[in-house]
Design a protein around this motif. Structure first.
Motif, PDB file in Angstrom:
ATOM      1  N   VAL A 174       0.619   0.856  12.110  1.00  0.00           N
ATOM      2  CA  VAL A 174       1.712   1.069  11.266  1.00  0.00           C
ATOM      3  C   VAL A 174       2.943   1.189  11.587  1.00  0.00           C
ATOM      4  CG1 VAL A 174       2.332   2.470   8.894  1.00  0.00           C
ATOM      5  CG2 VAL A 174       0.232   2.339   9.523  1.00  0.00           C
ATOM      6  N   GLU A 175       3.773   0.208  11.578  1.00  0.00           N
ATOM      7  CA  GLU A 175       4.952   0.184  12.217  1.00  0.00           C
ATOM      8  C   GLU A 175       6.137   1.247  11.253  1.00  0.00           C
ATOM      9  OE1 GLU A 175       6.645  -3.463  11.046  1.00  0.00           O
ATOM     10  OE2 GLU A 175       4.959  -4.610  12.203  1.00  0.00           O
ATOM     11  N   ALA A 176       6.822   1.645  12.301  1.00  0.00           N
ATOM     12  CA  ALA A 176       7.745   3.167  11.945  1.00  0.00           C
ATOM     13  C   ALA A 176       8.424   2.876  10.490  1.00  0.00           C
ATOM     14  CB  ALA A 176       8.715   3.274  12.855  1.00  0.00           C
ATOM     15  N   ALA A 177       8.978   1.756  10.007  1.00  0.00           N
ATOM     16  CA  ALA A 177       9.420   1.317   9.072  1.00  0.00           C
ATOM     17  C   ALA A 177       8.688   1.635   7.711  1.00  0.00           C
ATOM     18  CB  ALA A 177       9.977  -0.062   8.986  1.00  0.00           C
ATOM     19  N   LYS A 178       7.267   1.505   7.775  1.00  0.00           N
ATOM     20  CA  LYS A 178       6.349   1.362   6.877  1.00  0.00           C
ATOM     21  C   LYS A 178       5.737   2.740   6.770  1.00  0.00           C
ATOM     22  CE  LYS A 178       5.227  -3.436   6.942  1.00  0.00           C
ATOM     23  NZ  LYS A 178       3.965  -4.226   7.091  1.00  0.00           N
ATOM     24  N   ALA A 179       5.869   3.884   7.704  1.00  0.00           N
ATOM     25  CA  ALA A 179       5.248   5.054   8.005  1.00  0.00           C
ATOM     26  C   ALA A 179       5.303   6.047   6.613  1.00  0.00           C
ATOM     27  CB  ALA A 179       5.671   5.764   9.270  1.00  0.00           C
ATOM     28  N   GLY A 180       6.587   5.740   5.890  1.00  0.00           N
ATOM     29  CA  GLY A 180       6.475   6.733   4.724  1.00  0.00           C
ATOM     30  C   GLY A 180       5.761   6.121   3.443  1.00  0.00           C
ATOM     31  N   ARG A 181       5.015   5.050   3.507  1.00  0.00           N
ATOM     32  CA  ARG A 181       4.157   4.524   2.773  1.00  0.00           C
ATOM     33  C   ARG A 181       2.712   4.740   2.962  1.00  0.00           C
ATOM     34  NH1 ARG A 181       5.419  -1.323   3.214  1.00  0.00           N
ATOM     35  NH2 ARG A 181       3.472  -1.618   1.795  1.00  0.00           N
ATOM     36  N   LEU A 182       2.434   5.495   4.153  1.00  0.00           N
ATOM     37  CA  LEU A 182       1.033   5.844   4.468  1.00  0.00           C
ATOM     38  C   LEU A 182       0.455   7.177   3.910  1.00  0.00           C
ATOM     39  CD1 LEU A 182      -1.334   4.784   6.370  1.00  0.00           C
ATOM     40  CD2 LEU A 182      -0.246   6.407   8.257  1.00  0.00           C
ATOM     41  N   ALA A 183      -0.611   7.008   3.058  1.00  0.00           N
ATOM     42  CA  ALA A 183      -1.314   8.228   2.614  1.00  0.00           C
ATOM     43  C   ALA A 183      -1.810   9.063   3.519  1.00  0.00           C
ATOM     44  CB  ALA A 183      -2.449   7.811   1.660  1.00  0.00           C
ATOM     45  N   ARG A 184      -1.705  10.280   3.620  1.00  0.00           N
ATOM     46  CA  ARG A 184      -2.186  11.543   4.237  1.00  0.00           C
ATOM     47  C   ARG A 184      -3.768  11.676   4.027  1.00  0.00           C
ATOM     48  NH1 ARG A 184       0.722  17.029   6.252  1.00  0.00           N
ATOM     49  NH2 ARG A 184      -0.507  17.841   7.535  1.00  0.00           N
ATOM     50  N   ILE A 185      -4.465  11.916   5.264  1.00  0.00           N
ATOM     51  CA  ILE A 185      -5.580  12.364   5.029  1.00  0.00           C
ATOM     52  C   ILE A 185      -6.007  13.594   4.494  1.00  0.00           C
ATOM     53  CG2 ILE A 185      -8.023  12.680   6.166  1.00  0.00           C
ATOM     54  CD1 ILE A 185      -7.109  10.599   8.128  1.00  0.00           C
ATOM     55  N   HIS A 186      -6.664  13.756   3.314  1.00  0.00           N
ATOM     56  CA  HIS A 186      -7.089  15.288   2.600  1.00  0.00           C
ATOM     57  C   HIS A 186      -8.265  15.679   3.152  1.00  0.00           C
ATOM     58  CE1 HIS A 186      -3.056  13.884   1.007  1.00  0.00           C
ATOM     59  NE2 HIS A 186      -2.910  15.436   0.881  1.00  0.00           N
TER      60      HIS A 186
END
Length: 397
Positions: free
Chosen positions: A220-232
């Protein structure tokens, strides 16, 4: 969702054979799971006759940050990587680079003469050489990933994995059992070897780029990191963010896992699934021949060999080229239509393709052990199947 978008979806859904009330029930089901704290967030997509008729996003990417899930949020799809690798392999099959009954050792000389574990004795010779058909259907003789945990198969690069497997005996005689192990990581190695390209490069040039899967890849490129779901994960019955940070590959990883390394979005994955459903064509471009795609979802398991992913008493399923197939929905205990073919990911992502009803369904969540029965996550695939088929007005199977 804006009212005009919702209205357009409702009209399209009706034209393609769904009731608005039925699809609203699908949303209520998954929104309820979010509200109850069983899921942090979820994206669901339903497409029929080549058109997305329903796309919904609900919840948060990260319970610790409360960032909303969007339709284009990025999820780790884990083993939903496998059907994509299967398609890549079949592209090379069409080019004559390999044949279904080729011994695997013809293409991977390191596997020549692999022995097979024997109870209470020294490993024995293979009764017949493992074939590419068996490698594509999890019957090549390799054990489950946990059986190879000490070998750390993904600790180096793809060649390191091959070298490690070459020093280990097979777990069973090829063709006699179905076990979910490193077979598709091995296929990823073969894609590199047969094409002369890195796995990431081949997928980007031959599938992701042409299909318009702009958010699918091994990092995941840095510019897209904010769109990545976190594992729960569930802790004491409560869903919480897993780990100290939302870890992911920010650059090309050393190990490109064909068995589970990709991230994607629901709309991206739909483009791949729709290409498969339409016999290898998407938006006028051909990727695979119709007969090749059909071969991918024809059962190749020998009589008596069952798809025992989670339980030893699984029935009603077959397996083709990196797809499971619903042969008997009643025996398989699923609402999915007969001849549907599918797979899922370890973090709970799911999809299926229903050729009888010309439909694809995709769902993305991000829970640790999210596809494992009894690990806390609700049975999302089956819940979605029950809702989707109940919403149909002209179901054909």
């Amino acid at each position: 969702m804006p009212d005009d978008v919702a209205a357009a979806q409702t009209g399209l859904a009706a034209r393609e054979g769904f009731t608005a009330e039925g699809l609203a029930a699908l949303d209520r089901t998954f929104h309820g799971l979010v509200d109850e704290g069983q899921l942090a967030g979820v994206v669901t997509l339903v497409a029929r006759h080549g058109r997305i008729v329903h796309l919904d996003a609900c919840g948060t990417l990260d319970l610790g940050a409360q960032a909303p899930v969007q339709a284009d949020s990025i999820f780790r799809i884990a083993s939903m990587t496998k059907p994509i690798i299967g398609a890549a392999m079949m592209m090379l099959w069409e080019e004559g680079k390999w044949a279904l009954d080729d011994p695997v050792a013809r293409h991977i000389p390191e596997f020549e003469g692999l022995k097979v574990k024997a109870k209470g004795g020294e490993p024995v010779a293979q009764a017949s050489p493992m074939t590419l058909r068996q490698l594509m259907s999890h019957t090549a003789g390799f054990g489950r990933l946990l059986e190879h945990e000490a070998a750390n198969l993904r600790g180096g690069d793809l060649q390191d994995m091959i070298d490690k497997l070459a020093r280990l005996p097979l777990s069973y005689q090829p063709g006699t059992q179905w076990r979910y192990g490193p077979s598709v990581d091995v296929q990823g190695y073969l894609v590199e070897k047969l094409s002369g390209q890195g796995l990431d490069e081949f997928l980007e040039r031959r599938l992701f780029g042409p299909l318009g899967m702009k958010d699918t890849g091994f990092w995941v490129e840095a510019a897209k990191a904010g769109r990545l779901a976190r594992i729960h994960a569930y802790k004491g019955g409560r869903l919480e963010p897993q780990g100290d940070a939302n870890s992911f590959h920010a650059a090309r990883p050393k190990f490109l896992s064909g068995g589970g390394g990709l991230v994607s979005t629901a709309p991206d994955y739909w483009r791949f699934a729709q290409m498969i459903l339409d016999g290898g064509v998407f938006e006028g471009r051909r990727y695979l021949q119709p007969a090749t795609v059909e071969l991918m979802h024809v059962n190749v398991l020998a009589p008596g060999v069952e798809v025992t992913l989670y339980t030893p008493d699984t029935r009603g399923l077959g397996f083709g080229m990196d797809f499971a197939i619903v042969l008997d929905p009643a025996l398989a205990r699923t609402a999915q239509g007969v001849q549907s073919y599918y797979w899922g990911g370890a973090f709970g992502t799911w999809f299926w393709i229903d050729p009888m009803n010309d439909m694809t369904v995709i769902g993305f969540i991000q829970n640790l052990s999210g596809s494992t029965p009894g690990a806390g996550t609700p049975p999302a695939r089956e819940l979605s199947a029950q809702c989707v088929y109940a919403a149909m007005t002209d179901r054909r199977s």
